[in-house]
Write a protein that holds these residues in place. Structure first.
Motif, short mmCIF file in Angstrom:
data_model
loop_
_atom_site.label_atom_id
_atom_site.label_comp_id
_atom_site.label_asym_id
_atom_site.label_seq_id
_atom_site.Cartn_x
_atom_site.Cartn_y
_atom_site.Cartn_z
N GLU A 148 21.33 -7.48 -11.78
CA GLU A 148 20.86 -6.83 -13.26
C GLU A 148 19.35 -7.00 -13.61
O GLU A 148 18.90 -7.23 -14.49
CB GLU A 148 21.60 -7.47 -14.40
N CYS A 149 18.61 -6.56 -12.36
CA CYS A 149 17.14 -6.46 -12.13
C CYS A 149 16.37 -7.99 -12.60
O CYS A 149 15.27 -8.04 -12.95
CB CYS A 149 16.38 -5.52 -13.22
N GLN A 150 17.14 -8.92 -12.34
CA GLN A 150 16.52 -10.23 -12.36
C GLN A 150 15.80 -10.45 -10.87
O GLN A 150 14.68 -11.22 -10.94
CB GLN A 150 17.37 -11.30 -12.35
N SER A 151 16.20 -9.85 -9.81
CA SER A 151 15.34 -9.81 -8.68
C SER A 151 14.87 -8.32 -8.52
O SER A 151 15.77 -7.39 -8.42
CB SER A 151 16.21 -10.15 -7.55
N VAL A 152 13.68 -8.29 -8.35
CA VAL A 152 12.97 -6.75 -8.12
C VAL A 152 12.11 -6.86 -6.64
O VAL A 152 11.14 -7.64 -6.88
CB VAL A 152 12.22 -6.15 -9.12
N VAL A 153 12.44 -6.32 -5.76
CA VAL A 153 11.64 -6.29 -4.45
C VAL A 153 11.33 -4.92 -3.88
O VAL A 153 12.11 -4.24 -4.07
CB VAL A 153 12.41 -7.10 -3.23
N VAL A 154 9.90 -4.74 -4.05
CA VAL A 154 9.34 -3.46 -3.76
C VAL A 154 8.79 -3.66 -2.07
O VAL A 154 7.79 -4.68 -2.11
CB VAL A 154 8.30 -2.87 -4.46
N TYR A 155 8.95 -3.04 -1.05
CA TYR A 155 8.59 -3.06 0.22
C TYR A 155 7.48 -2.34 0.34
O TYR A 155 7.46 -1.11 0.34
CB TYR A 155 9.66 -2.74 1.18
N LEU A 156 6.40 -2.97 0.47
CA LEU A 156 5.19 -2.17 0.33
C LEU A 156 4.30 -2.50 1.63
O LEU A 156 4.20 -3.67 2.28
CB LEU A 156 4.11 -2.73 -0.67
N VAL A 157 3.66 -1.31 2.30
CA VAL A 157 2.77 -1.39 3.30
C VAL A 157 1.55 -1.49 2.83
O VAL A 157 0.74 -0.59 1.88
CB VAL A 157 2.98 -0.16 4.41
N PRO A 158 0.56 -2.69 3.10
CA PRO A 158 -0.82 -2.54 2.61
C PRO A 158 -1.69 -1.48 2.83
O PRO A 158 -1.61 -0.77 4.14
CB PRO A 158 -1.26 -3.70 3.16
N ASP A 159 -2.45 -0.93 1.86
CA ASP A 159 -3.49 0.12 2.00
C ASP A 159 -2.74 1.54 2.17
O ASP A 159 -3.10 2.66 2.36
CB ASP A 159 -4.38 -0.17 3.04
N SER A 160 -1.36 1.51 1.98
CA SER A 160 -0.68 2.73 2.02
C SER A 160 -0.79 3.43 0.51
O SER A 160 -1.07 2.56 -0.59
CB SER A 160 0.81 2.59 2.14
N ASP A 161 -0.41 4.58 0.38
CA ASP A 161 -0.10 5.41 -0.82
C ASP A 161 0.89 4.65 -2.02
O ASP A 161 0.42 4.49 -3.13
CB ASP A 161 0.16 6.84 -0.85
N VAL A 162 2.02 4.28 -1.50
CA VAL A 162 2.92 3.59 -2.44
C VAL A 162 2.20 2.22 -2.70
O VAL A 162 2.44 1.81 -3.97
CB VAL A 162 4.22 3.30 -1.45
N HIS A 163 1.68 1.47 -2.23
CA HIS A 163 0.98 0.26 -2.34
C HIS A 163 -0.09 0.24 -3.56
O HIS A 163 0.07 -0.21 -4.50
CB HIS A 163 0.37 -0.48 -1.25
N ALA A 164 -0.66 1.40 -3.27
CA ALA A 164 -1.60 1.67 -4.26
C ALA A 164 -1.14 2.29 -5.83
O ALA A 164 -1.74 1.73 -6.79
CB ALA A 164 -2.69 2.77 -3.86
N ALA A 165 -0.26 3.03 -5.30
CA ALA A 165 0.33 3.43 -6.87
C ALA A 165 1.20 2.13 -7.72
O ALA A 165 0.97 2.00 -8.71
CB ALA A 165 1.70 4.45 -6.40
#
Length: 134
Positions: free
Chosen positions: A106-123
């Motif tokens: 129930e959103c107690q754990s939120v993991v976002v898989y980011l690649v450093p310096d990517s558009d997703v990471h920046a956003a």
């Protein structure tokens, strides 16, 4: 990602929804379980019903179901996912057969898989408190 320690459950759910909406252009499919909610807003109840009707959803009982991978391009299904995900035991947004976001308990754990310096990471970094795990 870390929420402020004094955030209410509703504020946490709103943050998760904002994160999912921010990442929609990068995620192509989603999957979520659909537990029966003892107390939840009408929008969540309606969204659960929509997702339970999607082809490939495994309905185990009135109290629990699990979607297959669902195309995130469908606005109605996407918004249903955004409503339901913060209440799920497990929900994921996928990008090219990889996790982009994984939610648990129930959103107690939120993991976002980011690649450093990517558009997703920046956003994500521009909008949320991002902690790097090495």
């Amino acid at each position: 990602m870390e929420f402020p320690h004094d955030a209410t459950e509703d504020e946490q759910r709103d943050q998760v929804r904002a994160l999912l909406r921010l990442l929609r252009p990068y995620g192509y499919e989603f999957q979520t379980d659909l537990p029966a909610y003892v107390v939840s807003p009408p929008a969540v109840v309606d969204a659960r019903a929509i997702l339970r009707s999607v082809k490939g959803t495994k309905v185990e009982s009135e109290a629990y179901a699990l979607t297959s991978l669902v195309d995130a391009a469908d606005d109605r299904l996407w918004e249903s996912f955004v409503q339901v995900a913060p209440y799920a035991f497990s929900a994921e947004l996928w990008q090219d057969s990889r996790y982009l976001v994984s939610l648990a308990d129930e959103c107690q754990s939120v993991v976002v898989y980011l690649v450093p310096d990517s558009d997703v990471h920046a956003a994500v970094a521009d909008r949320f408190d991002v902690r790097r795990l090495d």
